[in-house]
Enzyme design. Structure first.
Site, PDB file in Angstrom:
ATOM      1  N   HIS A   1     -13.562  19.015  -4.802  1.00  0.00           N
ATOM      2  CA  HIS A   1     -12.547  18.984  -5.863  1.00  0.00           C
ATOM      3  C   HIS A   1     -12.583  20.284  -6.668  1.00  0.00           C
ATOM      4  O   HIS A   1     -11.534  20.807  -7.083  1.00  0.00           O
ATOM      5  CB  HIS A   1     -12.828  17.779  -6.763  1.00  0.00           C
ATOM      6  CG  HIS A   1     -11.655  17.311  -7.558  1.00  0.00           C
ATOM      7  ND1 HIS A   1     -11.726  16.274  -8.458  1.00  0.00           N
ATOM      8  CD2 HIS A   1     -10.365  17.727  -7.614  1.00  0.00           C
ATOM      9  CE1 HIS A   1     -10.556  16.071  -9.012  1.00  0.00           C
ATOM     10  NE2 HIS A   1      -9.711  16.943  -8.518  1.00  0.00           N
TER      11      HIS A   1
ATOM     12  N   HIS B   1     -21.034  11.845  -1.618  1.00  0.00           N
ATOM     13  CA  HIS B   1     -20.335  11.609  -2.887  1.00  0.00           C
ATOM     14  C   HIS B   1     -20.292  12.881  -3.730  1.00  0.00           C
ATOM     15  O   HIS B   1     -19.210  13.307  -4.173  1.00  0.00           O
ATOM     16  CB  HIS B   1     -21.054  10.485  -3.650  1.00  0.00           C
ATOM     17  CG  HIS B   1     -20.464  10.182  -4.991  1.00  0.00           C
ATOM     18  ND1 HIS B   1     -19.619   9.120  -5.212  1.00  0.00           N
ATOM     19  CD2 HIS B   1     -20.590  10.805  -6.195  1.00  0.00           C
ATOM     20  CE1 HIS B   1     -19.254   9.100  -6.480  1.00  0.00           C
ATOM     21  NE2 HIS B   1     -19.838  10.116  -7.099  1.00  0.00           N
ATOM     22  N   GLU B   2     -21.448  13.476  -3.950  1.00  0.00           N
ATOM     23  CA  GLU B   2     -21.486  14.678  -4.790  1.00  0.00           C
ATOM     24  C   GLU B   2     -20.756  15.840  -4.138  1.00  0.00           C
ATOM     25  O   GLU B   2     -20.147  16.674  -4.823  1.00  0.00           O
ATOM     26  CB  GLU B   2     -22.935  15.058  -5.113  1.00  0.00           C
ATOM     27  CG  GLU B   2     -23.693  14.010  -5.906  1.00  0.00           C
ATOM     28  CD  GLU B   2     -22.999  13.590  -7.195  1.00  0.00           C
ATOM     29  OE1 GLU B   2     -22.243  14.406  -7.766  1.00  0.00           O
ATOM     30  OE2 GLU B   2     -23.208  12.443  -7.636  1.00  0.00           O
TER      31      GLU B   2
ATOM     32  N   HIS C   1     -17.147  15.692  -5.017  1.00  0.00           N
ATOM     33  CA  HIS C   1     -16.883  16.357  -6.297  1.00  0.00           C
ATOM     34  C   HIS C   1     -16.811  17.873  -6.098  1.00  0.00           C
ATOM     35  O   HIS C   1     -15.956  18.554  -6.683  1.00  0.00           O
ATOM     36  CB  HIS C   1     -18.013  16.051  -7.287  1.00  0.00           C
ATOM     37  CG  HIS C   1     -17.926  14.717  -7.945  1.00  0.00           C
ATOM     38  ND1 HIS C   1     -16.786  14.253  -8.569  1.00  0.00           N
ATOM     39  CD2 HIS C   1     -18.866  13.745  -8.107  1.00  0.00           C
ATOM     40  CE1 HIS C   1     -17.030  13.050  -9.093  1.00  0.00           C
ATOM     41  NE2 HIS C   1     -18.279  12.706  -8.813  1.00  0.00           N
TER      42      HIS C   1
END
Length: 671
Positions: free
Chosen positions: A468, A461-462, A465
């Protein structure tokens, strides 16, 4: 100029020289950088030349470089490796930064230049990205109170300064509570605990300067203890400590702080002409209105609650079969859910965990990024702010893309949770600037470090980010990377979690810590089959938190947030054996700053999209399809906030999705 924070950094990729920075450097560097930014803003506002995009908007984009450099370094260490000196500096810096921001948005001459450009925008021959930056800049000024005058203008400045102080106090109180509480375990108390947890508890004890094992309120210790300890009395003690963080009374109690924050937010919104803070906050998000948020949450709440209540009946029967009396309690859920999982899916966390080594999961995340986007990761040997940190040079086709830093282990100096931040964002103006991106997690340390499946999902998940940030390809830093609508920012992170569940990824990287053997096929099948196990519980604890957050920011602010929290939970029929994921006194998403206030729902809003987005790969039958990955990067990961979020998603998928994909993905309705 002996202060390293104020010097040019002749380091690899101009990374902060952490080995030369002392805590005593931060305050003078902050003073100098703040003064420099004030001068830059004054020069823009007082420019006698007529406003142009270059001498106003681009000049603002170029200003504040030194302040960004100082604060990027300071807030990195303050959040991940705090101490008394850094906490004191946070308390000093926060109101001054709020006042500085208010001074900029309250600069009438500067706002008039921006307003002139806005009124003349059709004659300025702007690129689409420039037009977007102008719109966002003006909107930010208006929403910050730039159009206010007199007493209202002064009051807005006071409110923002006070909110900055309160947010810092909330965070530091929570950190203090988490740092101070621990439960020592005797050798008898270790009965039933898996070896990985015993090892992690001993490591946590050493971190506290003790000779024996301890359980802290770190989720990576508390949750597996609740899952595995047969001692109901100890489970209750850990559960109560975990859920009462920030609300135990004394100097670290956050309840009064939360009440004051809610009241000030209401007043802030009223000054700007909004009926509620939720309406103000949601105006710029994809959801748009509180009604749209509530509709989504209730569409999920109803089937999730039904599933959770059915599960509770099964778990209560198991409790009684163990000779325990009374109803199923919140501190029983994890324990009996784990037993049920072992019985129904033949899944044991202790057997699974040796296959989820931290280093192998990092390698898996990197390899997926390589196969999807062509990124390569080479270790960097550079000084960082803590010995636990490690860094990589990220390249593509030999070209430097970013620096990625991973800080994975729990410690007393680190606030709880997991997050991604950028010490430096991507930009092309006023010069090319590659990002420096950090993932911070709170995994239990071990040799080797082993993850739960939820931990592994958090890592992916991190890293979503981080992608991105790293793949951002825009001109202006103010719209780069994760500078997007709050209910869009979780799309890349939640979408990337899906690659952990790709069978070929687990086959390659889920290898046993001792034997090196890959995860057996039957275990892999069970992991994937059990992916939606206990989704009723997980969805209910999340949605309850999101609904409380929303209701807090609608209507009149509660004098007693805890009473209001209880009323909201009663109204929605919260199952008694499940607690909110984040109760008010430790709801840092909502009260440590404005980021997720009225916005905790955004994880679910983004999940509606991520469930649908991964279908794009499934539809072509390849989780690593090159064309789909290219479309994902072009339309989502590289664009930052340069285009409206809904338009970006429609470019990728041709339409916006409905909630059905999410419900099916969570197993709450039939696929």
């Amino acid at each position: 100029m002996t202060n390293p924070l104020l010097q040019d950094w002749n380091t690899p990729f101009e990374i902060a020289p952490f080995d030369r920075i002392a805590d005593t450097d931060f305050a003078p560097a902050f003073d100098a950088a703040l003064a420099a930014h004030k001068d830059e803003i004054a020069a823009i506002a007082d420019n006698p030349e007529p406003p142009t995009f270059a001498n106003t908007i681009e000049a603002m984009e170029a200003a504040g470089h030194l302040l960004d450099k100082v604060l990027g370094t300071f807030f990195t260490v303050a959040g991940a490796d705090s101490n008394e000196a850094r906490e004191a500096l946070q308390r000093e810096f926060s109101p001054r930064l709020a006042a500085h921001s208010a001074e900029i948005t309250g600069n009438k001459a500067l706002f008039q230049r921006i307003e002139t450009l806005w009124q003349d925008r059709d004659t300025l021959d702007l690129t689409p990205e420039q037009a977007r930056v102008l719109m966002l800049t003006r909107r930010g000024f208006v929403r910050s109170g730039a159009a206010l005058t007199g007493a209202e203008d002064a009051r807005m400045t006071e409110i923002k300064s006070r909110l900055a102080v309160l947010g810092t106090e909330f965070t530091q109180n929570l950190l203090g509570d988490e740092r101070d509480w621990y439960m020592e375990l005797s050798e008898d108390d270790l009965e039933g605990l898996p070896a990985f947890l015993v090892a992690a508890a001993r490591e946590a004890g050493r971190d506290k300067g003790l000779n024996g094992p301890v359980i802290t309120t770190s989720r990576s210790l508390a949750t597996p203890f609740l899952q595995s300890s047969p001692r109901r009395d100890l489970r209750e003690k850990v559960w109560r400590a975990f859920t009462s963080r920030g609300g135990r009374g004394g100097k670290t109690d956050n309840r009064a702080i939360a009440a004051e924050i809610l009241a000030l937010r209401k007043e802030r919104a009223a000054l700007l002409g909004y009926d509620s803070f939720a309406e103000y906050k949601l105006e710029t998000e994809m959801a748009g209105t509180p009604t749209a948020v509530r509709d989504l949450l209730m569409a999920v709440w109803t089937p999730a609650k039904a599933r959770a209540e059915a599960d509770a009946r099964v778990l209560e029967q198991m409790l009684h079969a163990d000779g325990q009396k009374g109803p199923l309690e919140p501190w029983d859920w994890h324990y009996y859910a784990a037993k049920r999982r072992r019985a129904e899916h033949d899944m044991d966390e202790a057997e699974l965990k040796p296959y989820l080594q931290l280093d192998r999961m990092i390698e898996a995340a990197f390899t997926c990024a390589n196969r999807l986007f062509g990124l390569e990761f080479a270790p960097l040997d550079i000084p960082l702010y803590h010995p636990d940190c490690r860094a990589w040079d990220v390249t593509r086709n030999g070209r430097h893309i970013a620096v990625f830093i991973g800080d994975y282990f729990a410690r007393g100096s680190k606030r709880s949770g997991a997050w991604c931040s950028a010490m430096r964002g991507q930009a092309k103006f006023p010069q090319e600037q590659a990002p420096v991106v950090i993932n911070v997690c709170n995994f239990a340390k071990g040799d080797p470090a082993l993850l739960s499946y939820d931990d592994a999902r958090t890592l992916f998940h991190e890293f979503g980010h981080a992608l991105h940030q790293m793949l951002s390809d825009v001109t202006y830093e103010s719209i780069s990377g994760t500078s997007v609508a709050r209910d869009f920012v979780e799309l890349p992170s939640q979408l990337y979690e899906h690659w952990l569940e790709v069978p070929e990824v687990l086959r390659e990287f889920a290898t046993h810590a001792e034997t090196g053997e890959p995860m057996p096929q039957d275990m892999l099948d069970k992991v994937l089959e059990a992916a939606n196990f206990d989704q009723g519980f997980q969805t209910v604890e999340y949605v309850a938190s999101a609904l409380v957050d929303l209701e807090f920011h609608l209507g009149d602010p509660p004098a007693d947030p805890m009473q209001k929290q209880a009323e909201i939970l009663e109204q929605i029929g919260m199952p008694r054996a499940i607690a909110m994921r984040h109760a008010t006194p430790h709801f840092a998403h909502v009260f440590s700053g404005d980021g997720y206030s009225s916005g905790y729902y955004s994880y679910m809003w983004s999940e509606v999209m991520d469930a649908d987005a991964f279908e794009a790969f499934r539809e072509v039958g390849d989780a690593f399809d090159a064309d789909t990955a290219k479309a994902l990067e072009a339309n989502i990961l590289s664009t930052g906030g340069s285009v409206d979020a809904a338009e970006l998603y429609e470019r990728f998928r041709g339409r916006l999705p409905g909630v059905e994909a999410l419900l099916k993905g969570r197993g709450l309705i039939a696929a």
